[in-house]
Motif scaffolding. Sequence first.
Motif, PDB file in Angstrom:
ATOM      1  N   LYS A   1       0.831  -1.215   0.000  1.00 25.15           N
ATOM      2  CA  LYS A   1       0.000   0.000   0.000  1.00 25.15           C
ATOM      3  C   LYS A   1       0.863   1.263   0.000  1.00 25.15           C
ATOM      4  O   LYS A   1       0.436   2.318  -0.453  1.00 25.15           O
ATOM      5  CB  LYS A   1      -0.897   0.014   1.244  1.00 25.15           C
ATOM      6  CG  LYS A   1      -2.185  -0.755   1.064  1.00 25.15           C
ATOM      7  CD  LYS A   1      -3.010  -0.693   2.343  1.00 25.15           C
ATOM      8  CE  LYS A   1      -4.351  -1.329   2.158  1.00 25.15           C
ATOM      9  NZ  LYS A   1      -5.349  -0.473   1.539  1.00 25.15           N
ATOM     10  N   GLU A   2       2.085   1.126   0.543  1.00 25.60           N
ATOM     11  CA  GLU A   2       3.014   2.264   0.556  1.00 25.60           C
ATOM     12  C   GLU A   2       3.763   2.391  -0.767  1.00 25.60           C
ATOM     13  O   GLU A   2       4.685   3.193  -0.894  1.00 25.60           O
ATOM     14  CB  GLU A   2       4.049   2.099   1.683  1.00 25.60           C
ATOM     15  CG  GLU A   2       3.494   2.236   3.101  1.00 25.60           C
ATOM     16  CD  GLU A   2       3.203   3.693   3.468  1.00 25.60           C
ATOM     17  OE1 GLU A   2       3.552   4.601   2.693  1.00 25.60           O
ATOM     18  OE2 GLU A   2       2.612   3.914   4.545  1.00 25.60           O
ATOM     19  N   GLY A  55       2.302  -5.378  11.018  1.00 30.19           N
ATOM     20  CA  GLY A  55       2.574  -5.095   9.606  1.00 30.19           C
ATOM     21  C   GLY A  55       2.586  -3.602   9.323  1.00 30.19           C
ATOM     22  O   GLY A  55       3.466  -3.098   8.611  1.00 30.19           O
ATOM     23  N   LYS A  56       1.628  -2.899   9.900  1.00 32.24           N
ATOM     24  CA  LYS A  56       1.544  -1.442   9.656  1.00 32.24           C
ATOM     25  C   LYS A  56       2.757  -0.740  10.283  1.00 32.24           C
ATOM     26  O   LYS A  56       3.360   0.143   9.667  1.00 32.24           O
ATOM     27  CB  LYS A  56       0.223  -0.930  10.267  1.00 32.24           C
ATOM     28  CG  LYS A  56       0.027   0.557  10.221  1.00 32.24           C
ATOM     29  CD  LYS A  56      -0.531   0.990   8.859  1.00 32.24           C
ATOM     30  CE  LYS A  56      -0.877   2.461   8.793  1.00 32.24           C
ATOM     31  NZ  LYS A  56       0.123   3.296   8.194  1.00 32.24           N
ATOM     32  N   ILE A  57       3.125  -1.162  11.491  1.00 30.23           N
ATOM     33  CA  ILE A  57       4.274  -0.536  12.168  1.00 30.23           C
ATOM     34  C   ILE A  57       5.546  -0.755  11.332  1.00 30.23           C
ATOM     35  O   ILE A  57       6.334   0.169  11.120  1.00 30.23           O
ATOM     36  CB  ILE A  57       4.455  -1.131  13.594  1.00 30.23           C
ATOM     37  CG1 ILE A  57       3.307  -0.680  14.503  1.00 30.23           C
ATOM     38  CG2 ILE A  57       5.803  -0.740  14.197  1.00 30.23           C
ATOM     39  CD1 ILE A  57       3.183  -1.467  15.800  1.00 30.23           C
ATOM     40  N   LEU A  58       5.733  -1.990  10.831  1.00 36.19           N
ATOM     41  CA  LEU A  58       6.941  -2.273  10.046  1.00 36.19           C
ATOM     42  C   LEU A  58       6.945  -1.484   8.739  1.00 36.19           C
ATOM     43  O   LEU A  58       7.980  -0.936   8.342  1.00 36.19           O
ATOM     44  CB  LEU A  58       7.069  -3.775   9.767  1.00 36.19           C
ATOM     45  CG  LEU A  58       7.331  -4.675  10.988  1.00 36.19           C
ATOM     46  CD1 LEU A  58       7.600  -6.113  10.539  1.00 36.19           C
ATOM     47  CD2 LEU A  58       8.499  -4.196  11.827  1.00 36.19           C
ATOM     48  N   ALA A  59       5.779  -1.393   8.087  1.00 29.87           N
ATOM     49  CA  ALA A  59       5.718  -0.638   6.826  1.00 29.87           C
ATOM     50  C   ALA A  59       6.022   0.837   7.104  1.00 29.87           C
ATOM     51  O   ALA A  59       6.748   1.481   6.332  1.00 29.87           O
ATOM     52  CB  ALA A  59       4.347  -0.799   6.184  1.00 29.87           C
ATOM     53  N   LYS A  73       8.512   6.607   8.915  1.00 29.31           N
ATOM     54  CA  LYS A  73       7.401   7.310   9.584  1.00 29.31           C
ATOM     55  C   LYS A  73       7.282   6.817  11.021  1.00 29.31           C
ATOM     56  O   LYS A  73       7.469   5.625  11.300  1.00 29.31           O
ATOM     57  CB  LYS A  73       6.074   6.984   8.884  1.00 29.31           C
ATOM     58  CG  LYS A  73       5.913   7.596   7.532  1.00 29.31           C
ATOM     59  CD  LYS A  73       4.423   7.520   7.145  1.00 29.31           C
ATOM     60  CE  LYS A  73       4.226   6.847   5.821  1.00 29.31           C
ATOM     61  NZ  LYS A  73       2.881   6.417   5.517  1.00 29.31           N
ATOM     62  N   GLU A  74       6.906   7.725  11.915  1.00 30.00           N
ATOM     63  CA  GLU A  74       6.673   7.328  13.312  1.00 30.00           C
ATOM     64  C   GLU A  74       5.200   7.033  13.492  1.00 30.00           C
ATOM     65  O   GLU A  74       4.358   7.868  13.169  1.00 30.00           O
ATOM     66  CB  GLU A  74       7.074   8.467  14.241  1.00 30.00           C
ATOM     67  CG  GLU A  74       8.543   8.460  14.502  1.00 30.00           C
ATOM     68  CD  GLU A  74       8.892   8.667  15.968  1.00 30.00           C
ATOM     69  OE1 GLU A  74       7.983   8.795  16.798  1.00 30.00           O
ATOM     70  OE2 GLU A  74      10.098   8.704  16.240  1.00 30.00           O
ATOM     71  N   GLY A  75       4.860   5.885  14.016  1.00 29.28           N
ATOM     72  CA  GLY A  75       3.451   5.551  14.246  1.00 29.28           C
ATOM     73  C   GLY A  75       2.993   6.028  15.614  1.00 29.28           C
ATOM     74  O   GLY A  75       3.763   6.629  16.368  1.00 29.28           O
ATOM     75  N   GLU A  76       1.722   5.683  15.923  1.00 23.40           N
ATOM     76  CA  GLU A  76       1.172   6.152  17.201  1.00 23.40           C
ATOM     77  C   GLU A  76       1.368   5.141  18.341  1.00 23.40           C
ATOM     78  O   GLU A  76       1.159   5.462  19.499  1.00 23.40           O
ATOM     79  CB  GLU A  76      -0.321   6.458  17.026  1.00 23.40           C
ATOM     80  CG  GLU A  76      -1.108   5.281  16.500  1.00 23.40           C
ATOM     81  CD  GLU A  76      -2.319   5.703  15.662  1.00 23.40           C
ATOM     82  OE1 GLU A  76      -3.424   5.622  16.182  1.00 23.40           O
ATOM     83  OE2 GLU A  76      -2.127   6.098  14.495  1.00 23.40           O
ATOM     84  N   VAL A  77       1.789   3.913  17.997  1.00 23.05           N
ATOM     85  CA  VAL A  77       1.916   2.872  19.031  1.00 23.05           C
ATOM     86  C   VAL A  77       3.284   2.950  19.701  1.00 23.05           C
ATOM     87  O   VAL A  77       4.310   3.073  19.025  1.00 23.05           O
ATOM     88  CB  VAL A  77       1.716   1.473  18.389  1.00 23.05           C
ATOM     89  CG1 VAL A  77       1.964   0.369  19.391  1.00 23.05           C
ATOM     90  CG2 VAL A  77       0.323   1.352  17.816  1.00 23.05           C
ATOM     91  N   LYS A  78       3.274   2.857  21.039  1.00 21.22           N
ATOM     92  CA  LYS A  78       4.552   2.879  21.771  1.00 21.22           C
ATOM     93  C   LYS A  78       5.261   1.547  21.594  1.00 21.22           C
ATOM     94  O   LYS A  78       4.681   0.485  21.827  1.00 21.22           O
ATOM     95  CB  LYS A  78       4.271   3.070  23.270  1.00 21.22           C
ATOM     96  CG  LYS A  78       3.895   4.472  23.642  1.00 21.22           C
ATOM     97  CD  LYS A  78       4.057   4.593  25.165  1.00 21.22           C
ATOM     98  CE  LYS A  78       3.058   5.559  25.708  1.00 21.22           C
ATOM     99  NZ  LYS A  78       2.390   5.142  26.912  1.00 21.22           N
ATOM    100  N   LEU A  79       6.542   1.601  21.205  1.00 22.27           N
ATOM    101  CA  LEU A  79       7.248   0.361  20.850  1.00 22.27           C
ATOM    102  C   LEU A  79       8.350  -0.053  21.832  1.00 22.27           C
ATOM    103  O   LEU A  79       8.906  -1.132  21.698  1.00 22.27           O
ATOM    104  CB  LEU A  79       7.873   0.516  19.457  1.00 22.27           C
ATOM    105  CG  LEU A  79       6.914   0.638  18.273  1.00 22.27           C
ATOM    106  CD1 LEU A  79       7.684   0.792  16.976  1.00 22.27           C
ATOM    107  CD2 LEU A  79       6.009  -0.584  18.189  1.00 22.27           C
TER     108      LEU A  79
END
Length: 416
Positions: A22-23, A390-394, A400-406
């Motif tokens: 998708k990216e 999958g979304k975090i890895l993409a 890009k920084e996502g909203e989930v704390k990793l």
Amino acid sequence: MKPTIVIGGGIVGLFTAYFLQKEGEEVIVIDKGDMEENCSTGNAGMVVPSHIVPLASPGMISKGISWMLSSKSPFYIQPRLDKKLIEWCLLFYRNSNSKHVQKSIPFLKGISLFSKQLYMEFIAEHDNGNINFQDRGLLMLYKSREGENEEIEFSHLAKKSGIEVEVLGKEDIRKLEPHQEVDVRGGIFFPDDAHLSPKDLYQYLKQYLVKNGVVLKSGVRITGFEKGADKVKAVITSEGKIDCKQVMVCAGSWSGEIAKMLGFKLPMMGGKGYSFVLPNNPQLMQSSILTEARVSQSPYGEKVRFGGTMEISNKADHVNLNRVKGIFESIKAYYPEFKAEFPQEDQIWKGMRPCSPDGLPYIGKAPKWKNVAFGAGHSMMGLSLAPATGKILADLGKGKEGEVKLEGFAVDRYAR
Ligand SMILES: Cc1cc2nc3c(=O)[nH]c(=O)nc-3n(C[C@H](O)[C@H](O)[C@H](O)COP(=O)(O)OP(=O)(O)OC[C@H]3O[C@@H](n4cnc5c(N)ncnc54)[C@H](O)[C@@H]3O)c2cc1C
């Protein structure tokens, strides 16, 4: 454009490929197996934002030891003098405390809720995708006073963490299961959980990816890497070398071996489980966990899947029939009217859950290698957390920084 290589075509690898495509990335998924059966195809299919407590938690050690004494119990470690197993057990022991649970909850909650949201978006976008998604909640059933105490305690913890939960008595349970008797003291209901058909999801995703230009290579094993100073230049496979832009490692319980090829430690063991499908008669309506037996029950209309056991073992192909009998016998204990016949051996599905020693997945950039990331070690929650992973890895691949704390999922937490 050089491709992004996804190592491992389980559900985590497929959702990673989905979001990368998708990216606008060119994606190749490489799997050593046939991509027909793996840990992602016969699991209980539960999407569980309620599961905020990691496997390594207080009480697991004492329970584990008592379970080790029974051949039909839901947990077993195959004793052997194996350095990797001993190190894993020591780390598991060190993590099985309430401080670790408290520390893990915000991370697990954040990623679980995000993943459920992504499932809802996926279903809306793909017009259900024929994956038998049932957004009907999950029931944790208990028969004993001890089981009740444990589940009520868990319900308080869930409520305190903002998870919606209801404590149900026998009458409430009868309304959820109107077609047959449920022999329990009560249950805890998580209305925001759901379940789906893992095999249908897996097949649907494969078809979608191929249609959208993703290359799926089954029967091809990753054997090493061609490395530059701080980047991987190519993956070496059983069929030759493939130059790559970046690598996403989603190799399930084998991800520790890939980490070793990249020069760092990623403790991981396979936690084998079994499942089988029976005619659903009289019909069960509600997906449930039979908590004392640690057995899952997922209904799909005319059929129902039962699953369970956790054998920390390196024998991926062996079926231990005694443990399958343990699952089977628990059906009558909870549903005395259910008409069940023991499944034929070739109808018993088995899968290796990728188990980290603290019950948290490894998600994020690999140490040292700037263009390598891992998404592995989801243990009992891999299907549930696959879209979020999958979304975090993409996103990571795109910078890009996502909203989930990793931070809780750091790939290098045992790397040394
Ligand atoms: C009985 C049972 C019930 C379960 N129920 C649930 C549930 O209800 N909900 C839930 O969320 N989870 C559940 N799980 C857990 C879930 O099934 C797993 O967490 C999930 O399938 C892991 O997915 P994965 O993609 O990480 O790994 P896998 O599905 O194991 O995929 C990894 C892939 O990597 C490939 N690979 C490995 N090494 C290499 C290499 N060197 N080269 C190329 N390819 C390689 C393998 O062949 C494999 O196909 C259950 C598990 C079991 C056993």
